[in-house]
Structures are given as C-alpha cells and as structure tokens.
Design a protein around this motif. Structure first.
Motif, PDB file in Angstrom:
ATOM      1  N   ARG A 122       0.851  -1.188   0.000  1.00  0.00           N
ATOM      2  CA  ARG A 122       0.000   0.000   0.000  1.00  0.00           C
ATOM      3  C   ARG A 122       0.889   1.241   0.000  1.00  0.00           C
ATOM      4  NH1 ARG A 122      -2.222   3.394   3.796  1.00  0.00           N
ATOM      5  NH2 ARG A 122      -4.244   4.306   3.238  1.00  0.00           N
ATOM      6  N   ILE A 123       0.596   2.177  -0.900  1.00  0.00           N
ATOM      7  CA  ILE A 123       1.400   3.388  -1.054  1.00  0.00           C
ATOM      8  C   ILE A 123       0.623   4.569  -0.488  1.00  0.00           C
ATOM      9  CG2 ILE A 123       2.483   4.942  -2.727  1.00  0.00           C
ATOM     10  CD1 ILE A 123       2.784   2.483  -4.558  1.00  0.00           C
ATOM     11  N   ALA A 124       1.238   5.278   0.440  1.00  0.00           N
ATOM     12  CA  ALA A 124       0.570   6.413   1.078  1.00  0.00           C
ATOM     13  C   ALA A 124       0.566   7.638   0.180  1.00  0.00           C
ATOM     14  CB  ALA A 124       1.255   6.743   2.403  1.00  0.00           C
ATOM     15  N   TRP A 125       1.615   7.813  -0.630  1.00  0.00           N
ATOM     16  CA  TRP A 125       1.743   9.004  -1.477  1.00  0.00           C
ATOM     17  C   TRP A 125       2.758   8.694  -2.562  1.00  0.00           C
ATOM     18  CZ3 TRP A 125       5.669  12.369  -2.871  1.00  0.00           C
ATOM     19  CH2 TRP A 125       5.293  13.625  -3.365  1.00  0.00           C
ATOM     20  N   SER A 126       2.505   9.183  -3.756  1.00  0.00           N
ATOM     21  CA  SER A 126       3.453   8.962  -4.848  1.00  0.00           C
ATOM     22  C   SER A 126       3.453  10.152  -5.791  1.00  0.00           C
ATOM     23  CB  SER A 126       3.120   7.685  -5.624  1.00  0.00           C
ATOM     24  OG  SER A 126       1.894   7.823  -6.319  1.00  0.00           O
ATOM     25  N   ARG A 127       4.558  10.301  -6.500  1.00  0.00           N
ATOM     26  CA  ARG A 127       4.717  11.390  -7.471  1.00  0.00           C
ATOM     27  C   ARG A 127       5.769  10.962  -8.489  1.00  0.00           C
ATOM     28  NH1 ARG A 127       4.010  16.564  -8.741  1.00  0.00           N
ATOM     29  NH2 ARG A 127       5.778  17.662  -9.693  1.00  0.00           N
ATOM     30  N   PRO A 128       5.636  11.420  -9.744  1.00  0.00           N
ATOM     31  CA  PRO A 128       6.679  11.108 -10.737  1.00  0.00           C
ATOM     32  C   PRO A 128       8.047  11.603 -10.283  1.00  0.00           C
ATOM     33  CG  PRO A 128       4.725  11.941 -11.841  1.00  0.00           C
ATOM     34  CD  PRO A 128       4.487  12.116 -10.361  1.00  0.00           C
ATOM     35  N   MET A 129       9.064  10.824 -10.554  1.00  0.00           N
ATOM     36  CA  MET A 129      10.433  11.184 -10.203  1.00  0.00           C
ATOM     37  C   MET A 129      10.977  12.186 -11.217  1.00  0.00           C
ATOM     38  SD  MET A 129      12.910  10.858  -8.135  1.00  0.00           S
ATOM     39  CE  MET A 129      14.669  10.823  -7.900  1.00  0.00           C
ATOM     40  N   ALA A 130      11.762  13.136 -10.749  1.00  0.00           N
ATOM     41  CA  ALA A 130      12.417  14.073 -11.658  1.00  0.00           C
ATOM     42  C   ALA A 130      13.342  13.308 -12.594  1.00  0.00           C
ATOM     43  CB  ALA A 130      13.206  15.105 -10.865  1.00  0.00           C
ATOM     44  N   THR A 131      13.401  13.743 -13.847  1.00  0.00           N
ATOM     45  CA  THR A 131      14.277  13.095 -14.829  1.00  0.00           C
ATOM     46  C   THR A 131      15.517  13.923 -15.129  1.00  0.00           C
ATOM     47  OG1 THR A 131      12.989  14.066 -16.632  1.00  0.00           O
ATOM     48  CG2 THR A 131      12.371  11.857 -15.894  1.00  0.00           C
ATOM     49  N   ARG A 132      15.526  15.175 -14.682  1.00  0.00           N
ATOM     50  CA  ARG A 132      16.692  16.045 -14.849  1.00  0.00           C
ATOM     51  C   ARG A 132      17.027  16.672 -13.500  1.00  0.00           C
ATOM     52  NH1 ARG A 132      17.249  17.918 -20.156  1.00  0.00           N
ATOM     53  NH2 ARG A 132      19.252  18.745 -19.440  1.00  0.00           N
ATOM     54  N   VAL A 133      18.284  17.068 -13.342  1.00  0.00           N
ATOM     55  CA  VAL A 133      18.717  17.685 -12.082  1.00  0.00           C
ATOM     56  C   VAL A 133      17.912  18.942 -11.795  1.00  0.00           C
ATOM     57  CG1 VAL A 133      20.663  18.771 -10.909  1.00  0.00           C
ATOM     58  CG2 VAL A 133      21.033  16.718 -12.277  1.00  0.00           C
ATOM     59  N   ALA A 134      17.591  19.697 -12.846  1.00  0.00           N
ATOM     60  CA  ALA A 134      16.843  20.941 -12.655  1.00  0.00           C
ATOM     61  C   ALA A 134      15.458  20.693 -12.076  1.00  0.00           C
ATOM     62  CB  ALA A 134      16.729  21.683 -13.985  1.00  0.00           C
ATOM     63  N   GLY A 135      14.901  19.501 -12.280  1.00  0.00           N
ATOM     64  CA  GLY A 135      13.575  19.203 -11.757  1.00  0.00           C
ATOM     65  C   GLY A 135      13.571  18.646 -10.348  1.00  0.00           C
ATOM     66  N   ALA A 136      14.747  18.341  -9.792  1.00  0.00           N
ATOM     67  CA  ALA A 136      14.825  17.745  -8.456  1.00  0.00           C
ATOM     68  C   ALA A 136      14.277  18.655  -7.350  1.00  0.00           C
ATOM     69  CB  ALA A 136      16.260  17.329  -8.145  1.00  0.00           C
ATOM     70  N   PRO A 137      14.603  19.967  -7.331  1.00  0.00           N
ATOM     71  CA  PRO A 137      14.095  20.803  -6.229  1.00  0.00           C
ATOM     72  C   PRO A 137      12.580  20.821  -6.125  1.00  0.00           C
ATOM     73  CG  PRO A 137      15.877  21.926  -7.373  1.00  0.00           C
ATOM     74  CD  PRO A 137      15.556  20.712  -8.184  1.00  0.00           C
ATOM     75  N   GLU A 138      11.874  20.916  -7.262  1.00  0.00           N
ATOM     76  CA  GLU A 138      10.415  20.940  -7.225  1.00  0.00           C
ATOM     77  C   GLU A 138       9.860  19.614  -6.713  1.00  0.00           C
ATOM     78  OE1 GLU A 138       6.517  22.102  -7.442  1.00  0.00           O
ATOM     79  OE2 GLU A 138       8.362  23.288  -7.432  1.00  0.00           O
ATOM     80  N   THR A 139      10.457  18.502  -7.138  1.00  0.00           N
ATOM     81  CA  THR A 139      10.017  17.192  -6.657  1.00  0.00           C
ATOM     82  C   THR A 139      10.209  17.073  -5.148  1.00  0.00           C
ATOM     83  OG1 THR A 139      10.551  16.166  -8.788  1.00  0.00           O
ATOM     84  CG2 THR A 139      10.382  14.707  -6.881  1.00  0.00           C
ATOM     85  N   VAL A 140      11.352  17.528  -4.669  1.00  0.00           N
ATOM     86  CA  VAL A 140      11.642  17.460  -3.233  1.00  0.00           C
ATOM     87  C   VAL A 140      10.706  18.374  -2.450  1.00  0.00           C
ATOM     88  CG1 VAL A 140      13.382  17.941  -1.472  1.00  0.00           C
ATOM     89  CG2 VAL A 140      14.025  16.764  -3.581  1.00  0.00           C
ATOM     90  N   ARG A 141      10.414  19.560  -2.984  1.00  0.00           N
ATOM     91  CA  ARG A 141       9.496  20.464  -2.284  1.00  0.00           C
ATOM     92  C   ARG A 141       8.118  19.837  -2.107  1.00  0.00           C
ATOM     93  NH1 ARG A 141      12.519  24.924  -4.396  1.00  0.00           N
ATOM     94  NH2 ARG A 141      11.654  24.661  -6.478  1.00  0.00           N
ATOM     95  N   ARG A 142       7.660  19.128  -3.105  1.00  0.00           N
ATOM     96  CA  ARG A 142       6.331  18.508  -3.020  1.00  0.00           C
ATOM     97  C   ARG A 142       6.291  17.398  -1.959  1.00  0.00           C
ATOM     98  NH1 ARG A 142       2.599  19.756  -6.930  1.00  0.00           N
ATOM     99  NH2 ARG A 142       3.343  21.097  -8.618  1.00  0.00           N
ATOM    100  N   VAL A 143       7.350  16.590  -1.919  1.00  0.00           N
ATOM    101  CA  VAL A 143       7.345  15.501  -0.949  1.00  0.00           C
ATOM    102  C   VAL A 143       7.520  16.038   0.472  1.00  0.00           C
ATOM    103  CG1 VAL A 143       9.807  14.949  -1.094  1.00  0.00           C
ATOM    104  CG2 VAL A 143       8.207  13.176  -0.451  1.00  0.00           C
ATOM    105  N   THR A 144       8.333  17.073   0.655  1.00  0.00           N
ATOM    106  CA  THR A 144       8.500  17.638   2.007  1.00  0.00           C
ATOM    107  C   THR A 144       7.223  18.327   2.477  1.00  0.00           C
ATOM    108  OG1 THR A 144       9.536  19.602   1.010  1.00  0.00           O
ATOM    109  CG2 THR A 144      11.000  17.897   1.882  1.00  0.00           C
ATOM    110  N   SER A 145       6.502  18.956   1.564  1.00  0.00           N
ATOM    111  CA  SER A 145       5.235  19.592   1.952  1.00  0.00           C
ATOM    112  C   SER A 145       4.248  18.548   2.478  1.00  0.00           C
ATOM    113  CB  SER A 145       4.620  20.324   0.752  1.00  0.00           C
ATOM    114  OG  SER A 145       5.439  21.400   0.350  1.00  0.00           O
ATOM    115  N   GLU A 146       4.189  17.417   1.784  1.00  0.00           N
ATOM    116  CA  GLU A 146       3.303  16.344   2.241  1.00  0.00           C
ATOM    117  C   GLU A 146       3.771  15.778   3.578  1.00  0.00           C
ATOM    118  OE1 GLU A 146       0.055  13.695   2.014  1.00  0.00           O
ATOM    119  OE2 GLU A 146       0.552  15.484   0.837  1.00  0.00           O
ATOM    120  N   LEU A 147       5.087  15.634   3.733  1.00  0.00           N
ATOM    121  CA  LEU A 147       5.627  15.107   4.989  1.00  0.00           C
ATOM    122  C   LEU A 147       5.281  16.016   6.168  1.00  0.00           C
ATOM    123  CD1 LEU A 147       9.192  13.899   3.940  1.00  0.00           C
ATOM    124  CD2 LEU A 147       7.370  12.463   4.855  1.00  0.00           C
ATOM    125  N   TYR A 148       5.530  17.311   6.022  1.00  0.00           N
ATOM    126  CA  TYR A 148       5.297  18.229   7.135  1.00  0.00           C
ATOM    127  C   TYR A 148       3.817  18.315   7.491  1.00  0.00           C
ATOM    128  CZ  TYR A 148      10.117  19.664   6.312  1.00  0.00           C
ATOM    129  OH  TYR A 148      11.475  19.677   6.155  1.00  0.00           O
TER     130      TYR A 148
END
Length: 290
Positions: free
Chosen positions: A124-150
């Motif tokens: 069972r998956i609590a939350w999922s999101r597409p993984m960034a495919t370029r380094v430039a997309g990593a910050p936005e991906t991380v921001r989304r997961v941290t927002s959900e975590l907090y």
C-alpha cells in the motif's frame, strides 16, 4: 517474398533498432554526466546546511529527540526511476525496501515505475509522485514531498522519516542506501558543532526550525540526484548491452544474407544449366527425327 528479401527487410528493421538504442545510450550518457557534474555541489550544499544546523544546537534547551512521536508510524521515501530500460535498478531497490519495511510504514514513492512495481507486490502506497528526470527538476520534486511530509507530521501521523535510494559507486555495483532524515541525527550533528554558539538575530527556535527544514530538503535533494545518477548509469549499461546484442544479430543476419544471395546465384546458375541442357537435348532429338 524470397528468403533473401526477407533477410534484407529484417536487416533494415534491426538496423533502425540499433540506431534507436544508440541514441538512447547517448542520452543516458549525457544525463549521467549531468548528474555527476551536479553531485559535488549538491553534497557541499548538504554539508554546509548540516554545519549551520549543528551550530544552532547550543542555542536549544531541548533538541528534538526520537521520542517525540514514538507511537506514530515511520515514513519511508523511496526513489525509483520514472522511465524504463534500467535493467534491475527498480527491482533491487524494491527488494531492499521489502527487507527493511514493516507493515505499518507509510510509503512515499518517487517514480511511476516504482509505484507500479510495489502495487504489484501488494504494498500500500501512502503518497506517490513522478520522479524528476533532470537535475533541474529535483528541487520541485523534493518540495512537493516535504510539503506532504510536514503536513502529516503536523497531524501526528509520522514519527520518523527515512529515505532509501540507489547510490552509484565508481567501478562497482550500485548500493542501496537508507538515510535518516527526521528526527535529527544528533550524534552526527554533534561532530560538526562549533565551540561557541553563533551570533544570531532570529529567535533561536525559529532559526533552528528553518535550518532543520533546509537540512531535510538538502538531504532529500542529494538522495534524488544520487538516484538519478544511478538510474542513468543503469540505463547506459542496459543500452550498451542491448547495442552489443543487436550488433551481433546484425552480423548473423549479414552472414545469412550472404549465404542466401549465394544460394540464389547458385539456383539461377543451375536453372540456366538445366535449361541449356534441356534445350540442347531437344535440339538433338529434332535432328534425329530429321
């Protein structure tokens, strides 16, 4: 269609396939170089934030400990690939996660391929999101997961946050790393703690919380870029093996083409000889009748 024509058509399609594989391998190589070039800066950033966070520890009367939300479950962030052609990259991470996870853990999955893989295994998956495919997309991906975590931490749903990702080693097989994000690893931070507390204008608690959030962001960014580097290395290796296999198949087809062409030539010669022989025999019988 003759056998020679069939082989030649197969040669054309396999040749196009090899060109596509070569392009994918080149793209994976460029992405691998991109992530490798970015990794040192990402690591230095994480180290700088950790040092800054460690400097705030003397200002805190009661630093956060692991007992804060002891009854809530653990959140585990898994970094999979977004696209395919990566060999056993996703399977290795999923296998390692299966050994480390407990039934009550909340799974935060980065990567569509990984979400599909874990769902197929009954996780069972609590939350999922597409993984960034370029380094430039990593910050936005991380921001989304941290927002959900907090948000979930604020509701008391999570007591501990860890990340699992693949780390590429030069000249060796990739390893699966499991990293604690929250609560803070005080033992590790204590080693970076300065002798004197820093001068500051912000409220110590506010300053500590801001740096703690930045620390989690930095660690997750490093994990995401490490995962992308390992993913592209796996794709580069997989495309290299596929390119070699297709090249061998092309060599076999070219050999079969030469044999088929020689067989056709031989058949044509035999037909000519047989025809000439039959024509000569017919002319001989006509002369005898005369």
């Amino acid at each position: 269609m003759t056998r020679l024509a069939e082989i030649q058509a197969h040669l054309d399609s396999i040749g196009e396939l090899r060109n596509i594989i070569g392009a994918m391998r080149s793209l994976a190589g460029m992405r691998l170089q991109e992530t490798q070039h970015s990794l040192p800066a990402v690591r230095r950033y994480a180290e700088a934030v950790a040092a800054a966070l460690a400097s705030t520890l003397p200002l805190m009367r009661e630093p956060m400990t692991e007992r804060a939300l002891e009854s809530a479950p653990r959140a585990v962030i898994l970094c999979f690939s977004e696209h395919g052609f990566v060999g056993g990259f996703n399977e290795r991470l999923a296998d390692a996660a299966e050994r480390a996870l407990s039934p009550q853990d909340l799974l935060f999955v980065l990567g569509t391929r990984g979400a599909t893989l874990l769902a197929g295994r009954g996780r069972r998956i609590a939350w999922s999101r597409p993984m960034a495919t370029r380094v430039a997309g990593a910050p936005e991906t991380v921001r989304r997961v941290t927002s959900e975590l907090y948000m979930r931490i604020a509701r008391g749903e999570i007591s501990r946050v860890e990340a699992m990702f693949a780390r590429r080693l030069e000249g060796g097989a990739p390893t699966i790393e499991q990293r604690l994000l929250l609560p803070l690893d005080l033992t590790l931070l204590a080693a970076k703690q300065p002798r004197y507390p820093p001068l500051h204008n912000l409220n110590p608690i506010r300053l500590h919380e801001m740096l703690m959030a930045e620390h989690v962001f930095a660690l997750l960014s490093e994990a995401a870029v490490e995962s992308m580097a390992s993913e592209n290395a796996a794709r580069f290796a997989a495309m290299g093996s596929a390119h070699d296999n297709v090249s061998k198949k092309l060599d076999q087809l070219r050999q079969a083409e030469r044999e088929a062409r020689q067989n056709e030539i031989t058949t044509e010669l035999l037909d000519l000889i047989t025809g000439a022989s039959a024509q000569g025999q017919g002319q001989g019988e006509e002369i005898d009748r005369r």
